[in-house]
Design a protein around this motif. Structure first.
Motif, mmCIF file in Angstrom:
data_model
loop_
_atom_site.group_PDB
_atom_site.id
_atom_site.type_symbol
_atom_site.label_atom_id
_atom_site.label_comp_id
_atom_site.label_asym_id
_atom_site.label_seq_id
_atom_site.Cartn_x
_atom_site.Cartn_y
_atom_site.Cartn_z
ATOM 1 N N MET A 1 -11.429 -11.818 -13.374
ATOM 2 C CA MET A 1 -10.716 -10.749 -12.676
ATOM 3 C C MET A 1 -10.491 -9.581 -13.636
ATOM 4 N N ARG A 3 -8.366 -6.272 -14.043
ATOM 5 C CA ARG A 3 -7.189 -5.619 -13.485
ATOM 6 C C ARG A 3 -7.030 -4.214 -14.050
ATOM 7 N N CYS A 96 -13.176 -2.680 -11.060
ATOM 8 C CA CYS A 96 -11.920 -3.413 -11.126
ATOM 9 C C CYS A 96 -11.726 -4.205 -9.833
ATOM 10 N N THR A 97 -11.240 -5.419 -9.958
ATOM 11 C CA THR A 97 -11.051 -6.275 -8.791
ATOM 12 C C THR A 97 -9.607 -6.288 -8.299
ATOM 13 N N GLU A 98 -8.699 -5.779 -9.119
ATOM 14 C CA GLU A 98 -7.300 -5.646 -8.713
ATOM 15 C C GLU A 98 -6.753 -4.353 -9.302
ATOM 16 N N VAL A 100 -3.129 -1.998 -9.533
ATOM 17 C CA VAL A 100 -1.690 -1.902 -9.321
ATOM 18 C C VAL A 100 -1.262 -0.467 -9.586
ATOM 19 N N CYS A 122 -9.702 0.331 -0.737
ATOM 20 C CA CYS A 122 -9.747 -0.797 -1.670
ATOM 21 C C CYS A 122 -9.911 -2.109 -0.905
ATOM 22 N N ILE A 127 -11.041 -5.331 -2.851
ATOM 23 C CA ILE A 127 -10.209 -5.146 -4.031
ATOM 24 C C ILE A 127 -8.749 -5.277 -3.623
ATOM 25 N N ARG A 128 -8.005 -6.114 -4.329
ATOM 26 C CA ARG A 128 -6.569 -6.240 -4.054
ATOM 27 C C ARG A 128 -5.855 -5.075 -4.721
ATOM 28 N N ALA A 129 -5.244 -4.220 -3.931
ATOM 29 C CA ALA A 129 -4.531 -3.059 -4.454
ATOM 30 C C ALA A 129 -3.098 -3.103 -3.959
ATOM 31 N N SER A 130 -2.166 -2.839 -4.845
ATOM 32 C CA SER A 130 -0.760 -2.913 -4.469
ATOM 33 C C SER A 130 0.029 -1.781 -5.104
ATOM 34 N N TYR A 139 1.219 -4.051 -0.046
ATOM 35 C CA TYR A 139 -0.238 -4.154 -0.037
ATOM 36 C C TYR A 139 -0.709 -4.378 1.396
#
Length: 216
Positions: A1, A3, A96-98, A100, A122, A127-130, A139
């Protein structure tokens, strides 16, 4: 991952940000225009600096200009994309896979709402974006999601429709369960739920939800 942290130009609680960054590891850091001031205060050296720099402190810019390894992505103030959108595009281009975002809430509501909208591209790319701040973690989700009580941002979790309609919502392990329920934009039905089990599970068949983990 892989980040990525994106420091945006909104209001940022430096005490919270410092504590958060002590616990989290990021492989890439992108700072956005006004976010440079916070980066300097936190002792952060970004990998990439993005923006039109219309709101950046000249002394802060001069400090980072001396650091040769930083990539600068300079844009004109008259542009279609916000600096935050440009930063997210850069983060996605770096595989990037995450992602923040810090500093994406507070201040102008139009920017905050826009930042929430920016999470959708995303999500589309997996892609996990928060967005995080001292009180919330926000998210988007587009399918089955497990919520672990020990990893929650706070005791509350809310679900709001991001798309016009979200179909077939089922909640298990929550104080207020649902079974195969459809909800549309314009309801507060999903506000302030809580876990009653160690884990809670949400499933739905179609649509996208905004998930917000919060504490008082």
């Amino acid at each position: 991952m892989k980040r990525c942290l994106v420091l945006t130009g909104g209001r940022l609680d430096l005490a919270f940000a410092g504590s958060f960054l002590e616990k989290e590891e990021f492989h890439k850091i992108v700072a956005v225009d006004g976010g440079l001031k916070a980066a300097r205060a936190l002792g952060i050296t970004p990998d990439v600096i993005v923006g039109d720099f219309d709101s950046a402190d000249p002394s802060v810019l001069a400090c980072y200009r001396k650091q040769e390894h930083i990539i600068w992505e300079v844009h004109q103030p008259e542009k279609d994309d916000t600096d935050t959108e440009l930063a997210l595009k850069r983060a996605m281009a770096m595989a990037c896979t995450e992602i923040v975002l810090l500093g994406a809430t507070g201040g102008r509501l139009d920017h905050m709402i826009g930042n929430i909208q920016l999470l959708y591209p995303c999500l589309q790319k997996g892609i996990r974006a928060s967005i995080v701040d001292p009180q919330n973690r926000l998210y988007l989700i587009d399918g089955e999601t497990v919520f672990c009580r020990e990893k929650m941002w706070g005791k509350y979790v809310s679900f709001l429709p991001f798309t016009e309609e979200v179909c077939g919502i089922t909640l298990k392990g929550f104080k207020y369960p649902l079974t195969d329920r459809d909800i549309r934009i314009g309801t507060s039905l999903g506000i302030s739920n809580e876990l009653t089990e160690k884990d809670g599970i949400i499933t739905f068949t179609d649509g996208v939800l905004i998930a917000v983990e919060s504490h008082d």
